[in-house]
Design an enzyme around this catalytic site. Structure first.
Site, PDB file in Angstrom:
ATOM      1  CB  CYS A   2      -3.429 -14.702  55.030  1.00  0.00           C
ATOM      2  SG  CYS A   2      -2.724 -15.079  53.443  1.00  0.00           S
ATOM      3  NE  ARG A  27      -1.212 -14.339  61.205  1.00  0.00           N
ATOM      4  CZ  ARG A  27      -1.884 -15.379  61.682  1.00  0.00           C
ATOM      5  NH1 ARG A  27      -2.133 -15.459  62.959  1.00  0.00           N
ATOM      6  NH2 ARG A  27      -2.294 -16.332  60.892  1.00  0.00           N
ATOM      7  CD1 TRP A  74       4.026 -14.123  53.703  1.00  0.00           C
ATOM      8  CD2 TRP A  74       3.327 -16.115  52.925  1.00  0.00           C
ATOM      9  NE1 TRP A  74       5.125 -14.926  53.522  1.00  0.00           N
ATOM     10  CE2 TRP A  74       4.733 -16.149  53.042  1.00  0.00           C
ATOM     11  CE3 TRP A  74       2.672 -17.242  52.461  1.00  0.00           C
ATOM     12  CZ2 TRP A  74       5.489 -17.259  52.714  1.00  0.00           C
ATOM     13  CZ3 TRP A  74       3.415 -18.360  52.125  1.00  0.00           C
ATOM     14  CH2 TRP A  74       4.816 -18.350  52.253  1.00  0.00           C
ATOM     15  CG  ASN A 100      -6.372 -15.830  56.706  1.00  0.00           C
ATOM     16  OD1 ASN A 100      -6.261 -14.902  55.923  1.00  0.00           O
ATOM     17  ND2 ASN A 100      -6.186 -15.706  58.009  1.00  0.00           N
ATOM     18  N   GLY A 101      -6.085 -19.327  53.936  1.00  0.00           N
ATOM     19  CA  GLY A 101      -6.120 -20.748  53.615  1.00  0.00           C
ATOM     20  C   GLY A 101      -5.953 -20.966  52.121  1.00  0.00           C
ATOM     21  CD  GLU A 481      16.513 -23.107  65.832  1.00  0.00           C
ATOM     22  OE1 GLU A 481      15.983 -23.857  64.998  1.00  0.00           O
ATOM     23  OE2 GLU A 481      16.057 -21.981  66.115  1.00  0.00           O
ATOM     24  CE  LYS A 485      16.143 -19.196  64.094  1.00  0.00           C
ATOM     25  NZ  LYS A 485      15.054 -19.833  64.769  1.00  0.00           N
ATOM     26  CD  GLU A 488      14.227 -18.882  60.429  1.00  0.00           C
ATOM     27  OE1 GLU A 488      14.810 -19.114  61.503  1.00  0.00           O
ATOM     28  OE2 GLU A 488      13.032 -18.587  60.364  1.00  0.00           O
ATOM     29  CG  HIS A 504      29.788 -41.006  57.646  1.00  0.00           C
ATOM     30  ND1 HIS A 504      30.219 -42.282  57.383  1.00  0.00           N
ATOM     31  CD2 HIS A 504      29.919 -40.821  58.979  1.00  0.00           C
ATOM     32  CE1 HIS A 504      30.569 -42.856  58.524  1.00  0.00           C
ATOM     33  NE2 HIS A 504      30.405 -41.983  59.506  1.00  0.00           N
ATOM     34  CE  LYS A 603       6.925 -15.794  65.451  1.00  0.00           C
ATOM     35  NZ  LYS A 603       8.271 -16.387  65.635  1.00  0.00           N
TER      36      LYS A 603
HETATM   37  C1  F6R Z   1      12.197 -20.672  62.510  1.00  0.00           C
HETATM   38  C2  F6R Z   1      10.787 -20.638  62.656  1.00  0.00           C
HETATM   39  C3  F6R Z   1       9.979 -21.698  62.010  1.00  0.00           C
HETATM   40  C4  F6R Z   1       8.939 -22.234  63.002  1.00  0.00           C
HETATM   41  C5  F6R Z   1       8.016 -23.220  62.303  1.00  0.00           C
HETATM   42  C6  F6R Z   1       7.009 -23.822  63.251  1.00  0.00           C
HETATM   43  O1  F6R Z   1      12.798 -19.602  63.144  1.00  0.00           O
HETATM   44  O2  F6R Z   1      10.240 -19.766  63.285  1.00  0.00           O
HETATM   45  O3  F6R Z   1      10.774 -22.723  61.533  1.00  0.00           O
HETATM   46  O4  F6R Z   1       9.604 -22.819  64.066  1.00  0.00           O
HETATM   47  O5  F6R Z   1       7.330 -22.576  61.268  1.00  0.00           O
HETATM   48  O6  F6R Z   1       6.190 -22.847  63.801  1.00  0.00           O
HETATM   49  P1  F6R Z   1       5.384 -23.096  65.116  1.00  0.00           P
HETATM   50  O7  F6R Z   1       6.344 -23.332  66.205  1.00  0.00           O
HETATM   51  O8  F6R Z   1       4.581 -21.855  65.300  1.00  0.00           O
HETATM   52  O9  F6R Z   1       4.525 -24.302  64.877  1.00  0.00           O
END
Ligand code: F6R
Length: 608
Positions: A2, A27, A74, A100-101, A481, A485, A488, A504, A603
């Site tokens: 949000c 975001r 959001w 927000n929150g 990672e 990726k 996501e 394992h 985001k």
């Molecule tokens: C993955 C991604 C998320 C962020 C996570 C932490 O591509 O973007 O997993 O890495 O939400 O976010 P930050 O780094 O902003 O604390």
């Protein structure tokens, strides 16, 4: 997640609010809304989907107001819908709120308000706020005092902006565990949950602290702190926005644009910090705590998602180069753990946005322990950057795509610098890594030059429903990672494993329908990774390998090979990451998904 914007001043508030909301779009959100006070009455607009849709319905009405608030939502409580979208108001729309929150006690408050005759329309936790203000207002309190009284009833996290026809000259704002910043202009004030929304309007900002309540007029900001119960002198700070608002340019999506910024990202992370010929690492952000750092015997890294995986690379780097034991913890779990902390431990928070609620909660948890709190943050002036005692900025510039790419690369690069800095030059790898760092941007560019081949590989595998990523040592976090990726942005089930774990358990999944992405660059562990690849091949599993230019053997083992330039093992994660990011990007494009805005994701994760 949000976003909040607000404006009071001499300009047209509708344009300002829409501009602000658009700059918060990255975001992630599913609906948006805005409200204005004009000639003593209110106008509220809401729309599901893009801010463009909101703009469209707003353009159908004449708005002539210098006072407004806006919100991108959001969904947390209640589905994305017109009725759940913010702003929320009391019955006669005289009190209007964006939030927000999460209000944790909203159900109790709701039942209490219902017993007093309030009828709720939405499923949100937010709707209790305008009703509470209304309730107190009807007890003969002013709008401002009703707002404060309502805040005292709330449990949870909030950033709130409220406006009212009952007092059309002010915006009231408050925050607890959710960021809110006031932008200061000439005879005008701005409000935003993310300072980037103020870029282009003002560089003067006032960061609200937890439990601050601000009364904002065109010309004045008055702040009271509910916790300390006293007036706070607004502290105006200058913010240096990293860049002007990011533009797509000739790229189709922000994600590919940001991956293509990798060489510049590495450069910016080391710029002015690495003097390879003199053998010097200079980290200005750590200078103020350099003495304290000499006595640090343990580092706990806290982070979420990709930042957590960058932390895992950091763990290996700091332990190997600086000889300091490191433990990486998920910030969302850290807060539940009852672990002993000595004063010689430092907490290092890693966050792109600097606003991740769990990481903030982790920092808060140790605030009374008297330990050093460090940060690696990308967003300048963000909450985590301000909460930590010292830290190093990533300087990757704003990251717009939801999936982190260049920020991850910057985090790993910065962690390499910190490991070298902490080593005090005592590792034999000090000079070789410093030297190699200089050539890393060029090597990153070499990978980007092979984008077409990586795209072809992604297209070839787009029909598969599952993927395994494996790596050893420094490549292990990259495997994790890589899987994240792919999940996501392409919604393909993927798992990352330490290659040594194959036997394992995970090997059981392998068949001809379950391909593996093997990180197999030149390293001390390469022979062992070959063995894992053989085991997978023996079970008809297909292999895409990332290997070092010149490795011919891998051509016999893997179905497809993507080569990266030779580099020190410690720096391979940076180069390998570019490959896994490109692969995920092209997979998502091949499957026709909204790459920059993956479903269900935001985001900046500002709620726990
Ligand atoms: C993955 C991604 C998320 C962020 C996570 C932490 O591509 O973007 O997993 O890495 O939400 O976010 P930050 O780094 O902003 O604390």
């Amino acid at each position: 997640m949000c976003g909040i914007v607000g404006y009071i001043g001499h300009r047209k508030a509708d344009k300002l609010i829409l501009d602000g909301l658009k700059s918060l779009e990255y975001r992630g959100y599913d609906s948006s809304g805005a409200a204005f006070i004009e000639s003593g009455s209110s106008k509220i607009f809401k729309q599901i989907g893009k801010v463009d849709g909101l703009e469209n319905i707003m353009s159908k009405q004449k708005i002539n107001s210098g006072l407004g608030i806006g919100h991108t939502r959001w969904a947390t409580h209640g589905s994305p819908s017109m009725v759940n979208a913010h702003p929320h108001s009391n019955e006669d729309q005289s009190i209007i709120v964006v939030h927000n929150g999460i209000i944790e006690n909203h159900l109790e408050l709701k039942y209490e308000l219902e017993s007093k005759g309030y009828i709720f329309k939405s499923e949100t936790d937010t709707e209790v706020i305008p009703f509470l203000i209304d309730y107190y207002f009807n007890q003969d309190l002013s709008f401002e005092n009703s707002f404060k009284a309502a805040l005292k009833d709330l449990k949870g996290a909030y950033a709130i902006a409220a406006i009212s026809t009952l007092n059309p000259e002010i915006i009231l704002a408050a925050k607890l565990s959710s960021p809110l910043v006031i932008g200061v202009g000439k005879n005008e004030h701005f409000l935003a949950s993310d300072p980037s929304a103020l870029s282009g309007y003002t560089k003067k900002v006032i960061y609200l602290q937890d439990l601050d309540v601000a009364k904002i007029t065109k010309t004045k900001v008055t702040i009271n702190n509910l916790g300390h119960n006293h007036r706070v002198k607004p502290k105006i700070e200058l913010i240096d926005y990293d860049n002007e608002k990011a533009q797509l340019g000739s790229f189709d999506h922000f994600m590919i644009k940001e991956i293509f910024e990798s060489p510049a990202t590495i450069n910016n992370a080391i710029l002015g910090r690495v003097l390879a010929n003199k053998g010097i690492i200079k980290l200005g952000g750590l200078e103020s705590v350099s003495e304290q750092l000499k006595y640090i015997e343990r580092i706990v890294i806290v982070a979420c998602g990709s930042s957590f995986y960058a932390g895992l690379v950091g763990e290996y780097l700091i332990e190997e180069l600086a000889g300091i034991p490191v433990e990486v913890q998920l910030a969302s779990e850290f807060k539940y753990r009852e672990e002993p902390f000595s004063r010689s431990t430092a907490l290092l928070a890693i966050s792109q946005s600097g606003e991740t609620a769990d990481t903030i909660a982790a920092l808060k948890k140790v605030s009374d322990y008297g330990i050093l709190r460090l940060g690696i943050v990308n967003s300048i002036g963000s909450t985590i950057a301000r909460m930590t005692d010292a830290g190093v900025y990533c300087h990757a510039g704003p990251e717009q795509a939801v999936a982190s790419t260049k920020a991850f690369i910057a985090q790993v690069t910065v962690l390499t610098l910190i490991a070298l800095y902490l080593s005090n030059g005592q590792t034999k790898l000090y000079r070789p890594i410093l030297k190699e760092l200089d050539s890393l941007p060029e090597k990153a560019q070499t990978i980007l030059n092979q984008t077409d081949e990586i795209k072809k590989v992604a297209e070839k595998y787009k029909g598969y429903k599952d993927f395994l990523y494996i790596g050893r040592h420094f490549s292990y976090p990259v495997a994790l990672e890589g899987a994240l990726k792919l999940k996501e942005v392409s919604y393909i089930h993927a798992e990352g494993y330490a290659a040594g774990e194959m036997k394992h358990g995970p090997l059981a999944m392998i068949d001809k329908e379950f391909p593996t992405f093997a990180l197999a660059s030149n390293s001390l562990t390469l022979e062992k990774t070959y063995s894992n690849i053989e085991e997978i091949r023996a079970r008809q599993g297909k292999i895409i390998a990332v290997s070092t230019i010149g490795n011919k053997k891998i051509l016999k083992l893997a179905n497809d090979v993507i080569y990266i330039p030779d580099t020190l093992e410690q720096l391979q994660p940076v180069l390998q990451s570019i490959v896994i990011q490109l692969f995920s990007y092209y997979m998502a494009v091949a499957k026709g998904f909204n790459v920059d805005r993956p479903r269900n994701l935001a985001k900046s994760v500002t709620v726990e």
